[in-house]
Design an enzyme around this catalytic site. Structure first.
Site, mmCIF file in Angstrom:
data_model
loop_
_atom_site.group_PDB
_atom_site.id
_atom_site.type_symbol
_atom_site.label_atom_id
_atom_site.label_comp_id
_atom_site.label_asym_id
_atom_site.label_seq_id
_atom_site.Cartn_x
_atom_site.Cartn_y
_atom_site.Cartn_z
ATOM 1 N N TYR A 157 0.849 -1.202 0.000
ATOM 2 C CA TYR A 157 0.000 0.000 0.000
ATOM 3 C C TYR A 157 0.888 1.258 0.000
ATOM 4 O O TYR A 157 0.542 2.291 -0.557
ATOM 5 C CB TYR A 157 -0.968 -0.018 1.194
ATOM 6 C CG TYR A 157 -2.179 0.872 0.984
ATOM 7 C CD1 TYR A 157 -3.051 0.636 -0.069
ATOM 8 C CD2 TYR A 157 -2.429 1.951 1.825
ATOM 9 C CE1 TYR A 157 -4.154 1.454 -0.280
ATOM 10 C CE2 TYR A 157 -3.529 2.770 1.624
ATOM 11 C CZ TYR A 157 -4.381 2.514 0.569
ATOM 12 O OH TYR A 157 -5.465 3.335 0.371
ATOM 13 N N LYS A 164 -3.106 8.710 2.400
ATOM 14 C CA LYS A 164 -4.373 8.602 3.149
ATOM 15 C C LYS A 164 -4.238 9.212 4.551
ATOM 16 O O LYS A 164 -5.201 9.771 5.076
ATOM 17 C CB LYS A 164 -4.816 7.134 3.248
ATOM 18 C CG LYS A 164 -5.244 6.509 1.907
ATOM 19 C CD LYS A 164 -6.342 7.277 1.212
ATOM 20 C CE LYS A 164 -6.947 6.490 0.053
ATOM 21 N NZ LYS A 164 -7.812 7.333 -0.793
#
Ligand code: NAD
Length: 257
Positions: A157, A164
């Site tokens: 990720y 994020k």
């Protein structure tokens, strides 16, 4: 249910029928809202146009969030067509493939810039442009989409987790500023769903499997479930909620092991 009857909203981030933004668009339309949808490129225009055909009286507009002029033009057109705005869904995110494949420490300066620009700065730009149109309606609701990779490490990720984290912090700062105009800013942190963006993450199916095995509800979630929570957060029933990250992940985030 027609909780969004008479409301006008902007939906950014529909790429195809699997997009989480599309699930929220459908749910918002079913709840009575009139929608404007954007497409970031001519390549995706056809997809978005075909999906939008299922909505009553949709407005379709171009917007690549890396281009300030396109953002400004989008809101000029919206102001003219809608005369005000009640909600915005921000569902755009992007990282270069190599930055999702290489070890995190190999993230390039340019890869970092692109991921943070598309996936985080764009929320700030959209909020700035939306605010006057929302203020004209007595307030509004801005919603973005995030993932638990902002706080925990998930394989591959990488820079998207950092983007994020910055996005969730931006939600809180925007909420702090815009609350005075009765504009709320929230995020949904969704569990993993097989979408175009998700397929860019190597090993994504093993993340889905871990959720099935470990989440309290022992299953994955689907986009329609995010759509339902989206309508709640975009509409008047959540009028006292702002600056919040709402977990829609079958409870996975509470698990210790
Ligand atoms: P998706 O690929 O359907 O949506 C991503 C969208 O970002 C696409 O519509 C794409 O056109 C848009 N986008 C990329 N670059 C852009 C640009 N320069 N300008 C404008 N738009 C641009 O995938 P999705 O999974 O539905 O992703 C939507 C959001 O949900 C993303 O923020 C993603 O990080 C988040 N999210 C996804 C999952 C998941 O497992 N799929 C989980 C949690 C959060």
């Amino acid at each position: 249910m027609t909780t969004l009857a008479g409301k006008q909203g902007l939906i950014l981030g529909v790429a195809n029928k699997r997009s989480i933004s599309w699930a929220i668009a459908k749910a918002a339309s079913d709840a009575g809202a009139r929608l404007a949808l954007t497409y970031p490129s001519e390549r995706l225009e056809e997809n978005v146009r075909a999906l939008a055909a299922a909505l009553p009286d949709p407005l379709l507009l171009p917007c690549d969030v890396t281009r300030d002029q396109e953002i400004a033009q989008l809101f000029r057109t919206l102001g003219g067509e809608f005369g005000g705005l009640d909600f915005v869904l921000h569902g755009a995110a992007f990282a270069q493939k190599q930055d999702l494949d290489n070890p995190f420490s190999q993230t390039s300066r340019e890869g970092f810039r692109i991921a943070l620009d598309v996936s985080c700065y764009s929320l700030i730009a959209m909020a700035r442009e939306s605010a006057p149109l929302m203020a004209a309606r007595g307030g509004g609701s801005i919603l973005t989409l995030t993932y638990l990779g902002s706080e925990r490490v998930f394989p591959n990720y990488n820079v998207m987790g950092v983007a994020k984290a910055a996005l969730e912090a931006s939600v809180r700062y925007l909420a702090g500023e815009l609350g005075a105009q009765n504009i709320r800013v929230n995020a949904i942190s969704a569990g993993p769903i097989k979408t175009l963006a998700a397929m860019g993450i190597s090993g994504f199916s093993s993340i889905l499997q871990v959720y099935r095995d470990r989440a309290p509800l022992r299953r994955n979630i689907d986009a329609a479930e995010v759509g339902d929570v989206g309508v709640f957060l975009l509409g008047p029933q959540s009028r006292a909620i702002t600056g919040e990250v709402v977990m829609v992940d079958a409870g996975f985030h509470v698990t210790g092991m």
